[in-house]
Design an enzyme around this catalytic site. Structure first.
Site, PDB file in Angstrom:
ATOM      1  N   CYS A  74      -3.067 -33.591 -34.519  1.00 21.97           N
ATOM      2  CA  CYS A  74      -1.677 -34.070 -34.549  1.00 21.97           C
ATOM      3  C   CYS A  74      -1.599 -35.553 -34.210  1.00 21.97           C
ATOM      4  CB  CYS A  74      -0.841 -33.253 -33.567  1.00 21.97           C
ATOM      5  SG  CYS A  74       0.775 -33.952 -33.205  1.00 21.97           S
ATOM      6  N   GLY A  75      -1.061 -36.356 -35.131  1.00 23.75           N
ATOM      7  CA  GLY A  75      -0.945 -37.794 -34.911  1.00 23.75           C
ATOM      8  C   GLY A  75      -0.051 -38.145 -33.738  1.00 23.75           C
ATOM      9  N   HIS A  76       1.057 -37.411 -33.557  1.00 22.32           N
ATOM     10  CA  HIS A  76       1.953 -37.664 -32.423  1.00 22.32           C
ATOM     11  C   HIS A  76       1.219 -37.408 -31.104  1.00 22.32           C
ATOM     12  CE1 HIS A  76       5.391 -38.134 -35.045  1.00 22.32           C
ATOM     13  NE2 HIS A  76       5.145 -36.978 -35.618  1.00 22.32           N
ATOM     14  N   CYS A  77       0.406 -36.360 -31.071  1.00 23.44           N
ATOM     15  CA  CYS A  77      -0.368 -36.048 -29.858  1.00 23.44           C
ATOM     16  C   CYS A  77      -1.373 -37.157 -29.566  1.00 23.44           C
ATOM     17  CB  CYS A  77      -1.094 -34.716 -30.018  1.00 23.44           C
ATOM     18  SG  CYS A  77      -0.025 -33.315 -30.413  1.00 23.44           S
TER      19      CYS A  77
END
Length: 512
Positions: A74-77
């Site tokens: 996950c890029g946001h993570c």
């Protein structure tokens, strides 16, 4: 370009594959992994690494535990990880009882299921070992926001003001404070106030119940007061004896009234401007280096009070921080001074027929927009000379209507942003699609730069967005939401704007 991106979206957010392994080997590996895991608490960058075997121990040992449920891909993570580590270090240095932990929700499926994790990252706060009712994280996704949110929950969310002298010192200590006056601090309304104070970590809260404090501020009933060293100085929100306090309503009132009547758009104020969630923004674009233009703020300010809570009045310096947002409005510094009103839900922009900067003219214009009596001013680029000779037709605001709603054509349009990496990734497929259908009289493949062109009846919230406009009357629109490859696009077009249902797979009968 912060505001350009924020405006274009706000005024305007893979599964990992692998080779199959022999079932017996996988089972053995899982068994070995289970044996290797224990309830020991290990850390990465100061963050506890949690799994099914040590989660209960972490809850027992830490009074406040904020857990991030994440997916490795996950890029946001990935973007949150450095801030999460910084927050962990800051809490440790401050000897806070709060700790941070993380769970790989794709590997720890039992924990993910137990806590209802459906998106990443999801942050939940566990207090005093209770795992049945974790609190959803509502703060900012940066180190300062995380620390502030947890500190507010580690101690009292509001300072008790025991007498008039303490209240006076508290009110004078900062530019803005909120004080809840309650005859009974155990009342339901007081508990709602504490709840709001716990979430609104960028404001300072106090509470008072002593009669002398009520008297010092001229109050006789439960009231929430916002004290500020600007504008009117104080705003009171009396508690309705029948309704009590509503947390969402109070939060919004505080967001609105904490702002100055007229805000200047700067790096420091931008979060508050957008965070206030006021449905309309009235903007005065001016050059602050011009004394004549600065004087226009007086009429602008005089008009602002009429619309508080409905319209936020903002000054934008075209020669300063506000310069980057000018393209969003189709403006250049030479256009200043000028006025625009933006409707936040759909990014519609409104302009006076002529800029008139008196408070009366501004009030009249704003009210006319609110009453639906003014049409939005829609941006449109000029069409390229060869726009309709290319395999992919290049549409602009001025030409969109005649092409998309042509009753003799089926029109497939890509709405894109030049800077969008997803748009760039599918550009070749869209060009190939255009080549495939360039000789079809009934099908048109087109594209429109949605950052430079606006449409009255269509609002684009993400890029790329694909819309299909079928031939015939009725101005129908179908949003395409399937795979973005040429073959799938073609199936969609050949089937009249829907994808054909795939026949169910037929398994071969076993050989005897």
């Amino acid at each position: 370009l912060v505001w350009v991106l924020v405006l274009s979206l706000a005024w305007l957010g893979p599964a990992l594959g692998g080779e199959e392994e022999d079932g017996e080997v996988v089972a053995e590996e899982e068994e070995e992994e289970d044996e290797a895991l224990s309830d020991e608490l290990e850390e990465e960058d100061g963050v506890l690494v949690l799994h099914e075997h040590n989660f209960a121990r972490a809850l027992r040992e830490h009074q406040l535990l904020l857990v991030e449920f994440y997916a490795p891909w996950c890029g946001h993570c990935q973007r949150l990880a450095p801030a999460f580590a910084q927050a962990a270090a800051a809490l440790r240095d401050a000897s806070s009882p709060a700790r941070l932990g993380k769970v790989d929700a794709t590997a720890q499926t039992a924990l993910a299921s137990e806590f209802g994790i459906t998106s990443y990252p999801t942050l939940k706060l566990f207090r005093d070992g209770n795992r049945t009712h974790p609190l959803a994280y509502t703060g900012r996704m940066d180190a300062k926001g995380i620390v502030g949110w947890l500190e507010r929950r580690a101690g009292p969310s509001a300072t008790l003001l025991q007498d008039a002298a303490a209240a006076a010192a508290f009110v004078g200590s900062q530019d803005l404070v909120v004080v809840g006056f309650f005859k009974d601090l155990e009342s339901e309304a007081a508990q709602v106030f504490y709840e709001v104070a716990g979430d609104a970590v960028d404001m300072t809260f106090g509470v008072a119940e002593a009669a002398e404090v009520f008297e010092a501020y001229g109050l006789s009933a439960d009231t929430v007061c916002l004290f500020k060293k600007f504008d009117e100085g104080r705003t009171d929100f009396p508690v309705d004896p029948a309704r009590g306090l509503d947390a969402a309503e109070l939060t919004q009132l505080l967001r609105v009234h904490r702002l100055e009547l007229v805000m200047e758009f700067t790096n420091e104020t931008s979060d508050h401007i957008f965070g206030a969630k006021i449905p309309h923004h009235m903007l005065l674009f001016l050059n602050k280096s011009s004394s004549g233009q600065l004087a226009l703020r007086d009429g602008f300010r005089a008009a602002a009070g009429t619309f508080r809570g409905k319209v936020l009045f903002v000054v934008v310096d075209v020669a300063g921080y506000g310069a980057d947002v000018l393209p969003f409005f189709g403006l250049t510094p030479a256009d200043a001074p000028t006025l625009r009103l933006v409707k936040m839900e759909n990014n519609r922009k409104y302009q006076m027929d002529q800029d008139v900067f008196s408070d009366t003219a501004i009030r009249t214009f704003v009210q006319a927009v609110l009453d639906g009596k003014v049409k939005p001013r829609l941006l449109s680029a000029e069409p390229p000379e060869d726009w309709d000779t290319r395999p992919v037709k290049v549409l602009v605001g001025k030409t969109f209507e005649q092409v998309a709603y042509d009753e003799t054509k089926n029109v497939f349009v890509k709405f894109y942003a030049p800077w969008c990496s997803h748009c760039q990734a599918m550009a070749a497929a869209w060009e190939e699609l255009g080549e495939r259908y360039k000789d079809r009289e009934d099908i048109v493949i087109a594209e429109l730069d949605a950052t430079a062109n606006e449409l009255e009846d269509i609002t684009i919230h993400g890029f790329p967005t694909l819309h299909y406009f079928p031939a015939g009357p009725g101005r129908k629109v179908v949003e395409y939401k399937s795979k973005r490859d040429v073959e799938t696009f073609s199936k969609f077009l050949e089937n009249g704007g829907t994808l054909p249902e795939e026949p169910p797979a037929v398994s071969e009968p076993p050989l005897n």
